[in-house]
Design a protein around this motif. Sequence first.
Motif, PDB file in Angstrom:
ATOM      1  N   PRO A   1      28.650   1.487  52.234  1.00  0.00           N
ATOM      2  CA  PRO A   1      27.355   0.861  51.956  1.00  0.00           C
ATOM      3  C   PRO A   1      26.808   1.311  50.601  1.00  0.00           C
ATOM      4  CG  PRO A   1      27.391   1.883  54.140  1.00  0.00           C
ATOM      5  CD  PRO A   1      28.604   2.354  53.412  1.00  0.00           C
ATOM      6  N   ARG A   2      26.076   0.418  49.934  1.00  0.00           N
ATOM      7  CA  ARG A   2      25.384   0.764  48.702  1.00  0.00           C
ATOM      8  C   ARG A   2      23.941   1.138  49.037  1.00  0.00           C
ATOM      9  NH1 ARG A   2      26.103  -4.872  45.922  1.00  0.00           N
ATOM     10  NH2 ARG A   2      25.345  -5.344  48.038  1.00  0.00           N
ATOM     11  N   SER A   3      23.301   1.843  48.127  1.00  0.00           N
ATOM     12  CA  SER A   3      21.921   2.274  48.385  1.00  0.00           C
ATOM     13  C   SER A   3      20.994   1.082  48.599  1.00  0.00           C
ATOM     14  CB  SER A   3      21.415   3.133  47.227  1.00  0.00           C
ATOM     15  OG  SER A   3      21.473   2.410  46.002  1.00  0.00           O
ATOM     16  N   CYS A   4      21.287  -0.039  47.935  1.00  0.00           N
ATOM     17  CA  CYS A   4      20.425  -1.217  48.079  1.00  0.00           C
ATOM     18  C   CYS A   4      20.624  -1.935  49.411  1.00  0.00           C
ATOM     19  CB  CYS A   4      20.661  -2.196  46.925  1.00  0.00           C
ATOM     20  SG  CYS A   4      22.354  -2.837  46.834  1.00  0.00           S
ATOM     21  N   ASP A   5      21.655  -1.537  50.178  1.00  0.00           N
ATOM     22  CA  ASP A   5      21.912  -2.165  51.483  1.00  0.00           C
ATOM     23  C   ASP A   5      21.034  -1.588  52.597  1.00  0.00           C
ATOM     24  OD1 ASP A   5      23.930  -3.746  50.407  1.00  0.00           O
ATOM     25  OD2 ASP A   5      25.502  -2.277  50.860  1.00  0.00           O
ATOM     26  N   ALA A   6      20.386  -0.444  52.342  1.00  0.00           N
ATOM     27  CA  ALA A   6      19.651   0.256  53.394  1.00  0.00           C
ATOM     28  C   ALA A   6      18.530  -0.611  53.971  1.00  0.00           C
ATOM     29  CB  ALA A   6      19.078   1.560  52.856  1.00  0.00           C
ATOM     30  N   VAL A   7      18.365  -0.519  55.293  1.00  0.00           N
ATOM     31  CA  VAL A   7      17.353  -1.301  56.018  1.00  0.00           C
ATOM     32  C   VAL A   7      16.610  -0.355  56.954  1.00  0.00           C
ATOM     33  CG1 VAL A   7      16.954  -3.219  57.598  1.00  0.00           C
ATOM     34  CG2 VAL A   7      18.844  -3.332  55.982  1.00  0.00           C
ATOM     35  N   ARG A   8      15.293  -0.529  57.052  1.00  0.00           N
ATOM     36  CA  ARG A   8      14.509   0.284  57.980  1.00  0.00           C
ATOM     37  C   ARG A   8      14.161  -0.565  59.194  1.00  0.00           C
ATOM     38  NH1 ARG A   8      13.906   5.022  55.749  1.00  0.00           N
ATOM     39  NH2 ARG A   8      12.726   5.783  57.535  1.00  0.00           N
ATOM     40  N   LEU A   9      14.418  -0.009  60.374  1.00  0.00           N
ATOM     41  CA  LEU A   9      14.213  -0.708  61.644  1.00  0.00           C
ATOM     42  C   LEU A   9      13.192   0.045  62.490  1.00  0.00           C
ATOM     43  CD1 LEU A   9      17.995  -1.127  62.509  1.00  0.00           C
ATOM     44  CD2 LEU A   9      16.538  -2.888  61.526  1.00  0.00           C
ATOM     45  N   ARG A  10      12.576  -0.667  63.418  1.00  0.00           N
ATOM     46  CA  ARG A  10      11.684  -0.026  64.389  1.00  0.00           C
ATOM     47  C   ARG A  10      11.952  -0.640  65.759  1.00  0.00           C
ATOM     48  NH1 ARG A  10       7.026   3.045  63.920  1.00  0.00           N
ATOM     49  NH2 ARG A  10       6.843   2.611  61.683  1.00  0.00           N
ATOM     50  N   PRO A  11      13.048  -0.216  66.415  1.00  0.00           N
ATOM     51  CA  PRO A  11      13.377  -0.799  67.717  1.00  0.00           C
ATOM     52  C   PRO A  11      12.317  -0.527  68.773  1.00  0.00           C
ATOM     53  CG  PRO A  11      14.782   1.086  67.205  1.00  0.00           C
ATOM     54  CD  PRO A  11      14.031   0.769  65.963  1.00  0.00           C
ATOM     55  N   THR A  12      11.711   0.665  68.741  1.00  0.00           N
ATOM     56  CA  THR A  12      10.591   0.971  69.643  1.00  0.00           C
ATOM     57  C   THR A  12       9.470   1.563  68.793  1.00  0.00           C
ATOM     58  OG1 THR A  12      11.566   3.129  70.227  1.00  0.00           O
ATOM     59  CG2 THR A  12      12.089   1.267  71.654  1.00  0.00           C
ATOM     60  N   SER A  13       9.130   2.805  69.022  1.00  0.00           N
ATOM     61  CA  SER A  13       8.027   3.409  68.269  1.00  0.00           C
ATOM     62  C   SER A  13       8.503   4.184  67.047  1.00  0.00           C
ATOM     63  CB  SER A  13       7.228   4.345  69.191  1.00  0.00           C
ATOM     64  OG  SER A  13       8.065   5.370  69.695  1.00  0.00           O
ATOM     65  N   GLN A  14       9.813   4.455  66.967  1.00  0.00           N
ATOM     66  CA  GLN A  14      10.357   5.304  65.918  1.00  0.00           C
ATOM     67  C   GLN A  14      11.079   4.468  64.862  1.00  0.00           C
ATOM     68  OE1 GLN A  14      10.019   8.572  65.457  1.00  0.00           O
ATOM     69  NE2 GLN A  14      11.324   8.600  63.635  1.00  0.00           N
ATOM     70  N   GLU A  15      10.735   4.686  63.594  1.00  0.00           N
ATOM     71  CA  GLU A  15      11.430   3.976  62.523  1.00  0.00           C
ATOM     72  C   GLU A  15      12.764   4.661  62.241  1.00  0.00           C
ATOM     73  OE1 GLU A  15      10.142   3.831  58.197  1.00  0.00           O
ATOM     74  OE2 GLU A  15       9.493   1.847  58.903  1.00  0.00           O
ATOM     75  N   ILE A  16      13.813   3.859  62.084  1.00  0.00           N
ATOM     76  CA  ILE A  16      15.163   4.382  61.833  1.00  0.00           C
ATOM     77  C   ILE A  16      15.746   3.653  60.636  1.00  0.00           C
ATOM     78  CG2 ILE A  16      17.427   4.867  62.857  1.00  0.00           C
ATOM     79  CD1 ILE A  16      16.220   4.218  65.597  1.00  0.00           C
ATOM     80  N   GLN A  17      16.433   4.383  59.776  1.00  0.00           N
ATOM     81  CA  GLN A  17      17.116   3.745  58.646  1.00  0.00           C
ATOM     82  C   GLN A  17      18.566   3.467  58.984  1.00  0.00           C
ATOM     83  OE1 GLN A  17      16.732   4.630  54.233  1.00  0.00           O
ATOM     84  NE2 GLN A  17      18.678   5.659  54.635  1.00  0.00           N
TER      85      GLN A  17
END
Length: 402
Positions: free
Chosen positions: A268-284
């Motif tokens: 993966p490249r640095s520009c591919d990173a995505v931040r998700l919030r499946p529940t209450s916690q944000e995950i990259q």
Amino acid sequence: MPYPKSPTRRSSLRGAALHMRDAMQHAVGARATSEHLELDAMQLETIDLLTSSAGAHLAPLHRSPGKNHVYLWGPPGRGKTWLLGAFFDALPTERKLRVHFHDFFRDLHATAHKATTLALAQIGEPDSVGESRGRADRVEARTSAIEESIETMLGEVQVLCFDEFHCNDPGDAMLLARTVKYVMDRGILLVTTSNYPPEELLSDEYYHHLVLPTITTIREQMTVHELDANRDYRTIERQEGGRSGFSSGTLLRSPGSVQLLRLGLTEPRSCDAVRLRPTSQEIQALRISGRQIWFGFADLCESLTSTLDYLVLVREYDHWIISGVPGSGRMSPFGLRRLANVIDVLYDHQIRLDLFVEEGFTDSFGHLPELEAARLRSRINALDSGTGESAGRTTYLEGANA
């Protein structure tokens, strides 16, 4: 008052139960044959126990299942989940439910919370503190709400099958006790699989007393059956064409670009990173591509993620990649435990996993209790090591669904 059954009638009912048992055993045997599997003696004994219990319960005898309930336990990789799945599919009723423990209690927690909030609002002061928290009407409202939630989830079920039955959270102990009591009181046949004997449920000494009533119920009302042929079938490599689901993934040590390309992957490249919030916690996530998701170990397992996050994410992504998994020297106990939880969820839902680890990764398993370490090691063994070697034709029931 009903008339006593005649000897002929009793014989006919017993015959119906035996016929049902034989039909289920034939269906399980046909499935094993179609998958080129050979069941060992203990697996055949287990199938006989399960089908005999179901035959006695489903035949028109109109009586409580009693000791027909089955608590099936044993070390990982002995084929428990495959056997339960084949048995479940062979059950001659539509009023059946098979569910993973994590999934059921995730939904039960949510349903019970909503029902309890509504019930407390109806009696007033839902947010009361102090002495009013123990008020009899509040306790009754909570109890009724939980009972209604369990009834909503189980409905008209005749046979309930729990995969991966366990309790390691004090918050689950009360709901587990209520669920087991409901099942027993309603005459629902309960069949469970577990890696643990009943006495190892909620093994933490500080909280173990909370699950003792459930353990007593299991020992008194269920047939506790151990499945252990002293062989972990996950260690038998599959033919490449036989890999699917979780076991279609790989375990590679610090793979380079050439190895990644063989898997159809690039870093993966640095520009591919995505931040998700499946529940209450944000995950990259390092990258998302269609239904494929790539995590760095630190982002997924060293942050405050939970099993609920993983359960939400497996609905959207059926190919997971976790890279940068450290060796024993840099592995934290909390990171390893979260990784074990992730692997449990991916394995239970048959999600492909490519796991990229540093040298000495498996040495870190000493951070876990013995049974949990054995469980993790067994599931890791289901992954392809990338050596290209093959054990040839699979002739025994291996543990990719065990």
